[in-house]
Design a protein around this motif. Structure first.
Motif, PDB file in Angstrom:
ATOM      1  N   MET A   1       0.814  -1.199   0.000  1.00  0.00           N
ATOM      2  CA  MET A   1       0.000   0.000   0.000  1.00  0.00           C
ATOM      3  C   MET A   1       0.862   1.269   0.000  1.00  0.00           C
ATOM      4  SD  MET A   1      -3.181  -0.813  -0.211  1.00  0.00           S
ATOM      5  CE  MET A   1      -4.303   0.346   0.506  1.00  0.00           C
ATOM      6  N   GLU A   2       2.058   1.175   0.539  1.00  0.00           N
ATOM      7  CA  GLU A   2       2.947   2.337   0.555  1.00  0.00           C
ATOM      8  C   GLU A   2       3.207   2.832  -0.871  1.00  0.00           C
ATOM      9  OE1 GLU A   2       7.558   3.480   1.717  1.00  0.00           O
ATOM     10  OE2 GLU A   2       6.842   1.434   2.015  1.00  0.00           O
ATOM     11  N   GLN A   3       3.346   1.890  -1.787  1.00  0.00           N
ATOM     12  CA  GLN A   3       3.598   2.225  -3.182  1.00  0.00           C
ATOM     13  C   GLN A   3       2.412   3.005  -3.774  1.00  0.00           C
ATOM     14  OE1 GLN A   3       4.700  -1.344  -5.207  1.00  0.00           O
ATOM     15  NE2 GLN A   3       5.353  -0.304  -7.044  1.00  0.00           N
ATOM     16  N   LEU A   4       1.195   2.591  -3.424  1.00  0.00           N
ATOM     17  CA  LEU A   4       0.007   3.278  -3.935  1.00  0.00           C
ATOM     18  C   LEU A   4      -0.169   4.648  -3.292  1.00  0.00           C
ATOM     19  CD1 LEU A   4      -2.508   0.302  -4.166  1.00  0.00           C
ATOM     20  CD2 LEU A   4      -1.139   1.326  -5.997  1.00  0.00           C
ATOM     21  N   GLU A   5       0.133   4.748  -2.002  1.00  0.00           N
ATOM     22  CA  GLU A   5       0.058   6.054  -1.333  1.00  0.00           C
ATOM     23  C   GLU A   5       1.054   7.034  -1.945  1.00  0.00           C
ATOM     24  OE1 GLU A   5       0.645   5.314   2.824  1.00  0.00           O
ATOM     25  OE2 GLU A   5      -1.101   3.994   2.933  1.00  0.00           O
ATOM     26  N   ALA A   6       2.256   6.533  -2.234  1.00  0.00           N
ATOM     27  CA  ALA A   6       3.272   7.390  -2.855  1.00  0.00           C
ATOM     28  C   ALA A   6       2.852   7.780  -4.274  1.00  0.00           C
ATOM     29  CB  ALA A   6       4.620   6.676  -2.876  1.00  0.00           C
ATOM     30  N   LEU A   7       2.202   6.866  -4.985  1.00  0.00           N
ATOM     31  CA  LEU A   7       1.732   7.198  -6.330  1.00  0.00           C
ATOM     32  C   LEU A   7       0.630   8.247  -6.268  1.00  0.00           C
ATOM     33  CD1 LEU A   7       2.166   6.593  -9.328  1.00  0.00           C
ATOM     34  CD2 LEU A   7       0.322   4.922  -9.158  1.00  0.00           C
ATOM     35  N   ARG A   8      -0.233   8.164  -5.262  1.00  0.00           N
ATOM     36  CA  ARG A   8      -1.290   9.171  -5.092  1.00  0.00           C
ATOM     37  C   ARG A   8      -0.646  10.554  -4.888  1.00  0.00           C
ATOM     38  NH1 ARG A   8      -6.428   9.393  -4.570  1.00  0.00           N
ATOM     39  NH2 ARG A   8      -6.763   7.170  -4.313  1.00  0.00           N
ATOM     40  N   ALA A   9       0.389  10.626  -4.066  1.00  0.00           N
ATOM     41  CA  ALA A   9       1.089  11.901  -3.849  1.00  0.00           C
ATOM     42  C   ALA A   9       1.796  12.359  -5.127  1.00  0.00           C
ATOM     43  CB  ALA A   9       2.088  11.747  -2.710  1.00  0.00           C
ATOM     44  N   PHE A  10       2.360  11.422  -5.864  1.00  0.00           N
ATOM     45  CA  PHE A  10       3.042  11.726  -7.129  1.00  0.00           C
ATOM     46  C   PHE A  10       2.066  12.358  -8.121  1.00  0.00           C
ATOM     47  CE2 PHE A  10       4.272  10.277 -11.414  1.00  0.00           C
ATOM     48  CZ  PHE A  10       5.553  10.787 -11.513  1.00  0.00           C
ATOM     49  N   VAL A  11       0.883  11.795  -8.241  1.00  0.00           N
ATOM     50  CA  VAL A  11      -0.137  12.296  -9.166  1.00  0.00           C
ATOM     51  C   VAL A  11      -0.689  13.641  -8.689  1.00  0.00           C
ATOM     52  CG1 VAL A  11      -2.473  11.843 -10.035  1.00  0.00           C
ATOM     53  CG2 VAL A  11      -0.754  10.037 -10.084  1.00  0.00           C
ATOM     54  N   ALA A  12      -0.762  13.841  -7.372  1.00  0.00           N
ATOM     55  CA  ALA A  12      -1.354  15.054  -6.804  1.00  0.00           C
ATOM     56  C   ALA A  12      -0.440  16.280  -6.906  1.00  0.00           C
ATOM     57  CB  ALA A  12      -1.718  14.813  -5.342  1.00  0.00           C
ATOM     58  N   ARG A  13       0.836  16.070  -7.230  1.00  0.00           N
ATOM     59  CA  ARG A  13       1.753  17.209  -7.344  1.00  0.00           C
ATOM     60  C   ARG A  13       1.260  18.203  -8.387  1.00  0.00           C
ATOM     61  NH1 ARG A  13       7.428  14.602  -8.854  1.00  0.00           N
ATOM     62  NH2 ARG A  13       6.297  14.649 -10.795  1.00  0.00           N
ATOM     63  N   ARG A  14       1.599  19.440  -8.168  1.00  0.00           N
ATOM     64  CA  ARG A  14       1.303  20.456  -9.183  1.00  0.00           C
ATOM     65  C   ARG A  14       2.102  20.122 -10.435  1.00  0.00           C
ATOM     66  NH1 ARG A  14      -1.220  25.124  -7.624  1.00  0.00           N
ATOM     67  NH2 ARG A  14      -0.206  26.241  -9.313  1.00  0.00           N
ATOM     68  N   SER A  15       1.510  20.353 -11.572  1.00  0.00           N
ATOM     69  CA  SER A  15       2.148  19.931 -12.829  1.00  0.00           C
ATOM     70  C   SER A  15       3.398  20.742 -13.165  1.00  0.00           C
ATOM     71  CB  SER A  15       1.150  20.026 -13.983  1.00  0.00           C
ATOM     72  OG  SER A  15       0.852  21.372 -14.271  1.00  0.00           O
ATOM     73  N   GLY A  16       3.394  22.004 -12.844  1.00  0.00           N
ATOM     74  CA  GLY A  16       4.537  22.846 -13.191  1.00  0.00           C
ATOM     75  C   GLY A  16       4.499  23.325 -14.639  1.00  0.00           C
ATOM     76  N   ILE A  17       3.332  23.213 -15.265  1.00  0.00           N
ATOM     77  CA  ILE A  17       3.208  23.662 -16.652  1.00  0.00           C
ATOM     78  C   ILE A  17       3.445  25.168 -16.722  1.00  0.00           C
ATOM     79  CG2 ILE A  17       0.706  23.956 -16.501  1.00  0.00           C
ATOM     80  CD1 ILE A  17       0.567  22.906 -19.412  1.00  0.00           C
ATOM     81  N   GLU A  18       4.195  25.600 -17.715  1.00  0.00           N
ATOM     82  CA  GLU A  18       4.566  27.005 -17.871  1.00  0.00           C
ATOM     83  C   GLU A  18       3.867  27.607 -19.090  1.00  0.00           C
ATOM     84  OE1 GLU A  18       6.649  29.011 -16.139  1.00  0.00           O
ATOM     85  OE2 GLU A  18       7.015  27.484 -14.628  1.00  0.00           O
ATOM     86  N   PRO A  19       2.961  28.551 -18.874  1.00  0.00           N
ATOM     87  CA  PRO A  19       2.283  29.175 -20.022  1.00  0.00           C
ATOM     88  C   PRO A  19       3.266  29.827 -21.002  1.00  0.00           C
ATOM     89  CG  PRO A  19       1.206  29.776 -17.974  1.00  0.00           C
ATOM     90  CD  PRO A  19       2.457  29.044 -17.601  1.00  0.00           C
ATOM     91  N   GLY A  20       4.401  30.270 -20.505  1.00  0.00           N
ATOM     92  CA  GLY A  20       5.394  30.907 -21.369  1.00  0.00           C
ATOM     93  C   GLY A  20       6.024  29.966 -22.381  1.00  0.00           C
ATOM     94  N   ASN A  21       5.839  28.659 -22.199  1.00  0.00           N
ATOM     95  CA  ASN A  21       6.378  27.684 -23.147  1.00  0.00           C
ATOM     96  C   ASN A  21       5.471  27.497 -24.359  1.00  0.00           C
ATOM     97  OD1 ASN A  21       8.594  27.189 -21.553  1.00  0.00           O
ATOM     98  ND2 ASN A  21       7.699  25.415 -20.559  1.00  0.00           N
ATOM     99  N   TYR A  22       4.365  28.217 -24.412  1.00  0.00           N
ATOM    100  CA  TYR A  22       3.383  28.046 -25.474  1.00  0.00           C
ATOM    101  C   TYR A  22       3.239  29.327 -26.274  1.00  0.00           C
ATOM    102  CZ  TYR A  22       2.178  23.785 -23.039  1.00  0.00           C
ATOM    103  OH  TYR A  22       2.252  22.545 -22.458  1.00  0.00           O
ATOM    104  N   ASN A  23       3.015  29.164 -27.567  1.00  0.00           N
ATOM    105  CA  ASN A  23       2.840  30.321 -28.457  1.00  0.00           C
ATOM    106  C   ASN A  23       1.450  30.929 -28.347  1.00  0.00           C
ATOM    107  OD1 ASN A  23       5.411  30.156 -29.498  1.00  0.00           O
ATOM    108  ND2 ASN A  23       4.802  28.711 -31.091  1.00  0.00           N
ATOM    109  N   ASP A  24       0.469  30.099 -27.989  1.00  0.00           N
ATOM    110  CA  ASP A  24      -0.892  30.621 -27.906  1.00  0.00           C
ATOM    111  C   ASP A  24      -1.646  29.955 -26.762  1.00  0.00           C
ATOM    112  OD1 ASP A  24      -2.175  28.145 -28.870  1.00  0.00           O
ATOM    113  OD2 ASP A  24      -1.339  28.690 -30.815  1.00  0.00           O
ATOM    114  N   ARG A  25      -2.693  30.611 -26.349  1.00  0.00           N
ATOM    115  CA  ARG A  25      -3.500  30.120 -25.222  1.00  0.00           C
ATOM    116  C   ARG A  25      -4.176  28.787 -25.540  1.00  0.00           C
ATOM    117  NH1 ARG A  25      -5.570  31.194 -20.458  1.00  0.00           N
ATOM    118  NH2 ARG A  25      -7.763  30.797 -20.015  1.00  0.00           N
ATOM    119  N   GLN A  26      -4.591  28.598 -26.786  1.00  0.00           N
ATOM    120  CA  GLN A  26      -5.287  27.372 -27.171  1.00  0.00           C
ATOM    121  C   GLN A  26      -4.388  26.141 -26.964  1.00  0.00           C
ATOM    122  OE1 GLN A  26      -6.803  27.415 -31.159  1.00  0.00           O
ATOM    123  NE2 GLN A  26      -7.617  25.345 -31.008  1.00  0.00           N
TER     124      GLN A  26
END
Length: 137
Positions: A1-26
């Motif tokens: 279960m420790e592995q699944l709990e750690a995976l839940r935390a892994f998935v819950a992390r903020r993505s860190g996506i950067e809008p500046g890496n994109y040419n347009d909002r779409q």
């Protein structure tokens, strides 16, 4: 279960996506929506797998969990992911691939003609059409 709990935390992390890496909002919003969808899919599959692991443990037969898949690896304490191109758009999808492959192994569908048809049908019954189409085809 420790592995699944750690995976839940892994998935819950903020993505860190950067809008500046994109040419347009779409383009940004398209990737952002996919990241959110992958997170929802991962949480649904995690709930199923946590329930299955708990039931197996109660029966006295702990469910074996694989160490990882592709670029997602369990080192015994935490999940490690190596991105191919852009980490924010890939890490939750990698978690979904691991969850789907682990669930398929748990279902123990016999090999042979029609195996993937059976797996896809099981996935549609358990998770619905969307998750089945994205991760169990």
């Amino acid at each position: 279960m420790e592995q699944l709990e750690a995976l839940r935390a892994f998935v819950a992390r903020r993505s860190g996506i950067e809008p500046g890496n994109y040419n347009d909002r779409q383009s940004f919003m398209s990737d952002y929506r996919r990241i959110l969808r992958d997170g929802r899919d991962a949480r649904v599959m995690l709930r199923y797998l946590e329930r299955a692991a708990r039931n197996a443990a109660e029966r006295g037969a702990p469910m074996p969990l694989p160490p990882g898949v592709n670029r997602l690896a369990w080192d015994g304490k935490a999940w490690d992911f190596t991105a191919c191109q852009y980490h924010p758009t890939e890490y939750r999808a990698a978690a979904c691939r691991w969850l789907a492959s682990t669930i398929v192994a748990h279902w123990d569908v016999p090999s042979g003609h029609g195996r993937w048809i059976t797996i896809a049908a099981n996935a549609r019954n358990v998770f619905g059409h969307g998750i089945a189409k994205r991760w169990f085809q």
